[in-house]
Write an enzyme that holds these catalytic residues in place. Structure first.
Site, PDB file in Angstrom:
ATOM      1  N   THR A  17      -9.669  -1.868 -15.250  1.00 53.56           N
ATOM      2  CA  THR A  17     -10.539  -2.373 -16.321  1.00 53.56           C
ATOM      3  C   THR A  17     -10.303  -3.082 -17.478  1.00 53.56           C
ATOM      4  OG1 THR A  17     -11.997  -0.231 -15.269  1.00 53.56           O
ATOM      5  CG2 THR A  17     -13.132  -2.172 -17.688  1.00 53.56           C
ATOM      6  N   ARG A  21      -2.400   1.188 -18.922  1.00 55.90           N
ATOM      7  CA  ARG A  21      -2.468   2.122 -19.454  1.00 55.90           C
ATOM      8  C   ARG A  21      -2.149   3.669 -18.698  1.00 55.90           C
ATOM      9  NH1 ARG A  21      -8.793   2.901 -22.141  1.00 55.90           N
ATOM     10  NH2 ARG A  21      -9.060  -0.107 -22.775  1.00 55.90           N
ATOM     11  N   SER A 112      -6.759   2.050 -25.923  1.00 57.14           N
ATOM     12  CA  SER A 112      -8.631   2.246 -27.499  1.00 57.14           C
ATOM     13  C   SER A 112      -8.627   3.629 -27.425  1.00 57.14           C
ATOM     14  CB  SER A 112      -9.652   1.784 -25.686  1.00 57.14           C
ATOM     15  OG  SER A 112     -10.422   1.132 -26.194  1.00 57.14           O
ATOM     16  N   HIS A 113      -9.821   4.104 -27.105  1.00 54.24           N
ATOM     17  CA  HIS A 113     -10.707   5.188 -27.097  1.00 54.24           C
ATOM     18  C   HIS A 113      -9.959   6.422 -26.446  1.00 54.24           C
ATOM     19  CE1 HIS A 113     -12.253   3.891 -23.603  1.00 54.24           C
ATOM     20  NE2 HIS A 113     -12.427   4.727 -23.005  1.00 54.24           N
ATOM     21  N   LYS A 125      -1.813  -4.555 -22.726  1.00 49.92           N
ATOM     22  CA  LYS A 125      -2.908  -5.906 -22.476  1.00 49.92           C
ATOM     23  C   LYS A 125      -2.592  -6.964 -22.939  1.00 49.92           C
ATOM     24  CE  LYS A 125      -7.326  -6.163 -24.125  1.00 49.92           C
ATOM     25  NZ  LYS A 125      -8.706  -5.575 -24.185  1.00 49.92           N
ATOM     26  N   ASP A 276     -13.469   2.707 -32.826  1.00 46.08           N
ATOM     27  CA  ASP A 276     -12.370   3.691 -31.755  1.00 46.08           C
ATOM     28  C   ASP A 276     -11.154   3.632 -31.982  1.00 46.08           C
ATOM     29  OD1 ASP A 276     -12.522   1.254 -30.682  1.00 46.08           O
ATOM     30  OD2 ASP A 276     -11.762   1.567 -28.932  1.00 46.08           O
ATOM     31  N   ASP A 278      -8.489   1.042 -31.147  1.00 43.44           N
ATOM     32  CA  ASP A 278      -8.363  -0.239 -31.761  1.00 43.44           C
ATOM     33  C   ASP A 278      -9.756  -1.249 -31.565  1.00 43.44           C
ATOM     34  OD1 ASP A 278      -9.932   0.132 -28.841  1.00 43.44           O
ATOM     35  OD2 ASP A 278      -9.082  -1.694 -28.655  1.00 43.44           O
ATOM     36  N   ASP A 280     -13.092  -1.449 -30.729  1.00 48.68           N
ATOM     37  CA  ASP A 280     -13.766  -2.720 -30.217  1.00 48.68           C
ATOM     38  C   ASP A 280     -14.939  -2.061 -30.465  1.00 48.68           C
ATOM     39  OD1 ASP A 280     -12.474  -1.384 -28.402  1.00 48.68           O
ATOM     40  OD2 ASP A 280     -12.420  -2.939 -27.623  1.00 48.68           O
ATOM     41  N   ARG A 281     -15.304  -0.668 -29.827  1.00 49.13           N
ATOM     42  CA  ARG A 281     -16.020   0.097 -29.700  1.00 49.13           C
ATOM     43  C   ARG A 281     -17.169   0.129 -30.807  1.00 49.13           C
ATOM     44  NH1 ARG A 281     -15.433   3.334 -24.712  1.00 49.13           N
ATOM     45  NH2 ARG A 281     -15.015   2.335 -23.880  1.00 49.13           N
ATOM     46  N   THR A 343     -18.131  -4.140 -15.178  1.00 51.26           N
ATOM     47  CA  THR A 343     -17.810  -3.057 -16.475  1.00 51.26           C
ATOM     48  C   THR A 343     -16.217  -3.733 -16.340  1.00 51.26           C
ATOM     49  OG1 THR A 343     -18.898  -1.857 -15.597  1.00 51.26           O
ATOM     50  CG2 THR A 343     -16.471  -0.922 -17.178  1.00 51.26           C
ATOM     51  N   GLU A 362     -22.339  -3.593 -24.038  1.00 51.99           N
ATOM     52  CA  GLU A 362     -21.880  -2.210 -23.013  1.00 51.99           C
ATOM     53  C   GLU A 362     -22.203  -1.415 -23.319  1.00 51.99           C
ATOM     54  OE1 GLU A 362     -17.600  -3.135 -19.850  1.00 51.99           O
ATOM     55  OE2 GLU A 362     -17.394  -3.212 -21.904  1.00 51.99           O
ATOM     56  N   SER A 364     -20.874   1.356 -23.225  1.00 47.06           N
ATOM     57  CA  SER A 364     -19.841   2.084 -22.760  1.00 47.06           C
ATOM     58  C   SER A 364     -19.478   1.854 -24.798  1.00 47.06           C
ATOM     59  CB  SER A 364     -18.672   2.160 -22.320  1.00 47.06           C
ATOM     60  OG  SER A 364     -18.468   0.281 -22.773  1.00 47.06           O
ATOM     61  N   LYS A 375     -14.994  -7.094 -27.505  1.00 42.11           N
ATOM     62  CA  LYS A 375     -16.082  -6.494 -28.020  1.00 42.11           C
ATOM     63  C   LYS A 375     -15.211  -6.298 -29.916  1.00 42.11           C
ATOM     64  CE  LYS A 375     -14.725  -2.220 -25.706  1.00 42.11           C
ATOM     65  NZ  LYS A 375     -14.274  -1.843 -24.100  1.00 42.11           N
ATOM     66  N   ARG A 495     -18.070   8.396 -13.142  1.00 42.59           N
ATOM     67  CA  ARG A 495     -19.178   7.913 -14.550  1.00 42.59           C
ATOM     68  C   ARG A 495     -20.663   7.672 -13.457  1.00 42.59           C
ATOM     69  NH1 ARG A 495     -16.419   7.214 -17.873  1.00 42.59           N
ATOM     70  NH2 ARG A 495     -14.531   5.969 -18.407  1.00 42.59           N
TER      71      ARG A 495
HETATM   72  C1  G1P Z   1     -14.120   1.841 -20.217  1.00 42.61           C
HETATM   73  C2  G1P Z   1     -16.296   1.860 -20.022  1.00 42.61           C
HETATM   74  C3  G1P Z   1     -16.330   0.326 -19.689  1.00 42.61           C
HETATM   75  C4  G1P Z   1     -15.419  -0.397 -21.013  1.00 42.61           C
HETATM   76  C5  G1P Z   1     -13.741  -0.371 -20.348  1.00 42.61           C
HETATM   77  C6  G1P Z   1     -12.902  -0.693 -21.417  1.00 42.61           C
HETATM   78  O1  G1P Z   1     -14.022   1.093 -18.836  1.00 42.61           O
HETATM   79  O2  G1P Z   1     -17.244   2.311 -18.745  1.00 42.61           O
HETATM   80  O3  G1P Z   1     -17.626   0.070 -20.539  1.00 42.61           O
HETATM   81  O4  G1P Z   1     -15.306  -1.595 -20.795  1.00 42.61           O
HETATM   82  O5  G1P Z   1     -13.619   1.442 -20.835  1.00 42.61           O
HETATM   83  O6  G1P Z   1     -12.820  -0.163 -23.224  1.00 42.61           O
HETATM   84  P1  G1P Z   1     -14.071   2.633 -17.219  1.00 42.61           P
HETATM   85  O7  G1P Z   1     -13.077   3.631 -18.011  1.00 42.61           O
HETATM   86  O8  G1P Z   1     -15.658   2.880 -17.288  1.00 42.61           O
HETATM   87  O9  G1P Z   1     -13.872   1.824 -16.188  1.00 42.61           O
HETATM   88 ZN    ZN Z   2     -12.078  -0.019 -27.245  1.00 43.67          ZN
END
Ligand code: G1P
Ligand code: ZN
Length: 542
Positions: A17, A21, A112-113, A125, A276, A278, A280-281, A343, A362, A364, A375, A495
């Site tokens: 996504t 990772r 990210s998170h 990325k 989060d 990085d 962006d959240r 997504t 989103e 998330s 974001k 999810r």
């Molecule tokens: C998750 C979130 C999605 C977001 C992505 C990157 O992806 O659901 O909205 O864009 O992290 O931060 P997922 O693990 O669901 O593929």
């Molecule tokens: Zn992030």
């Protein structure tokens, strides 16, 4: 000085996504990072003569990876790499730098998170010249390159100094080390009424921002405490740490428990927020009220015109398909377009570039606008503060007024983590196969109205993304979505997204899990989650 290293394809280097990772140790294995980076260079037609932005969220291995990538850019003939000091850049700041400096693209080091550390997660990325995550066509090309790679090139040279701002050379390439915060802060000053926010903060309004020991700490300190005058100490956990202090830098009620407790205490501040790994959240909390990301997007869409950067109004909004339809109601009422995309932020890029969407979000905890192509956590916090400064109402007051005007989309996401991949895949496949037969049938008392395997045709370039989640609509407006995560590094994460609309005026103040109980029961009836996975409850409810 240029070393050409023979290598062989490594399995599984498929961007998900949001980039590639993996466990940090996987990335640290000999050649793993190098293979992936060379595959990026190959997929984008090489980096010869190009300018790239480079930085990450500071997690374990961030510094080492930055050195390797700089040396690989130099070995392949890049002209310049612009790096955040100490290889730090929040994701939105990296996106801004790419755009501001007219760079050809950038590499962001982040998972990210996801937790950080030697035993946790790492990620890489690639973002393009518009500052946004590479679209699917490019990520697919990168993956194809990883499967055919025979060699990579790297400069055999001592590490460069990434701690001192200024220009230096790495072979023939210029390495420019920049303050990671300055340009981003300048952008925020253009978009928001800092004077009005400062006046709000001077009037006794209290805020708490939890940076979760991640990259936003320095940004939040400089902007909230520095430029806007929030009381010193308003930004907590402000020092970025390679393991995020052992925490899980995901701003939601589960992982930002401390902030939730603070905001629901008797002496709570007026406004709480978190971001989060990085940056962006974002998570938005008022005194005694948690704002779901879907509702936050809707409130921002309804009120953005109160901030100087958006006084002209919005051309359109976009949300990921699983995100609640709260923003759709605002768009319908105010007469702008609303798009539902798969997504992942990469799907917003074309809409933003074409000027067809101004705000995106989103469920998330991601919200952003056309100011960058990612974001942006702190941006969302500042837009909220600008709105609060203009309206001079509490967060709870704003939410109540919003629901009274537009109705309330009760919303929740249930995550089942680290499932056996075969079981999770079978669950999805079986339900997917049954979709055509579902309309008209009963699911724990709800009648299925529509059932689809979500596919998206990009309105700008016509590209098609298929199999983006199973979407089931029920009579009466409730909705259920199931999809497998594309960012996990262990097994599969299922999810389950749940939504039910309450038009009001009654029934706007229910507990979301209670309000969603019929949809939760329908999900179980349709997908048999407990029976198949042996899990009786989700691991995380947001
Ligand atoms: C998750 C979130 C999605 C977001 C992505 C990157 O992806 O659901 O909205 O864009 O992290 O931060 P997922 O693990 O669901 O593929
Ligand atoms: Zn992030």
């Amino acid at each position: 000085m240029i070393r050409t290293v023979p290598t062989a394809p490594i399995d599984g280097q498929k961007p998900g996504t949001s980039g590639l990772r993996k466990k940090t140790r996987v990335f640290m294995a000999p050649g793993y990072l190098e293979n992936f980076v060379q595959s990026i260079w190959n997929a984008i037609g090489g980096v010869s003569g190009k300018t790239l932005v480079l930085g990450g969220d500071g997690r374990f291995f961030n510094d080492r990876a930055a050195q390797v990538i700089a040396k690989m850019a130099a070995a392949s003939g890049a002209a310049r790499v612009i790096v955040g000091q100490n290889a730090l850049l929040s994701t939105p700041a990296a996106s801004n730098l790419i755009r501001l400096r007219g760079a050809d693209g950038g590499i962001i080091l982040s998972a990210s998170h996801n937790p950080g550390g030697e035993a946790e997660d790492f990620g890489v990325k690639y973002n393009g010249a518009n500052g946004g995550p590479a679209p699917e066509a490019i990520t697919e090309r990168i993956f194809a390159e990883t499967r055919a790679l025979q060699e990579y090139r790297i400069l055999d040279i001592a590490d460069c100094d990434l701690a001192t701002p200024g220009e230096a050379r790495l072979g023939d390439m210029v390495v420019e080390v920049v303050d990671p915060v300055a340009d981003y802060r300048a952008l925020m000053e253009k978009l928001f009424d800092f004077k009005a926010i400062r006046a709000l903060l001077e009037s006794g309004f209290q805020l708490r921002f939890d940076a979760m020991h991640a990259v936003t700490g320095p940004y939040a300190r400089a902007i909230l405490e520095g430029a806007l005058g929030a009381a010193p100490g308003s930004v907590v956990n402000a020092v970025p740490l390679p393991d995020f202090g052992g925490g899980h830098p995901d701003p939601n009620p589960v992982w930002a428990r401390d902030l939730m407790d603070t905001m629901f205490a008797a002496d709570a501040p007026d406004f709480g927020a978190a971001s989060d790994g990085d940056g962006d959240r974002n998570m938005i909390v008022g005194r005694g009220v948690y704002v779901t990301p879907s509702d936050s997007l809707a409130v921002l869409a309804a009120n953005a015109h109160l901030a100087p950067g958006y006084t002209r109004g919005l051309t359109g909004v976009a949300r990921s398909m699983p995100t609640s339809a709260a923003v759709d109601r605002v768009a319908a009422a105010r007469g702008f377009d609303c798009f539902a995309t798969p997504t992942g932020w990469k799907f917003f890029g074309n809409l933003l570039d074409a000027g067809r969407a101004t705000l995106c979000g989103e469920e998330s905890a991601g919200t952003g606008s056309d100011h960058v192509r990612e974001k942006d956590g702190l941006w969302a916090v500042l837009l909220w503060l600008n709105i609060l400064a203009a309206r001079r109402e509490s967060v709870a007051g704003i939410m109540a007024a919003h629901w009274a005007e537009f109705g309330r989309n009760y919303y929740s996401r249930h995550d089942y983590e680290a499932l056996d991949t075969a079981i999770a895949t079978a669950l999805m496949e079986d339900l997917r196969a049954r979709l055509p037969d579902l309309p008209g049938t009963d699911a724990a008392g709800l009648t299925v109205q529509s059932a689809e395997d979500f596919a998206y045709t990009d309105p700008v370039d016509g590209s098609v993304a298929r199999a983006q989640g199973l979407q089931i609509g029920f009579e009466g407006g409730a909705r259920l979505v199931l999809r497998l995560s594309g960012t996990g590094t262990e097994g599969a994460t299922l999810r389950v997204y749940l939504e039910r609309f309450a038009p009001g005026p009654d029934g706007l103040d229910d507990d979301p899990q209670a309000a969603l109980a019929p949809v939760i029961a329908a999900a179980e009836a349709l997908a048999g989650i407990a029976a198949r996975t042996g899990r009786t409850a989700p691991d995380v409810i947001t």
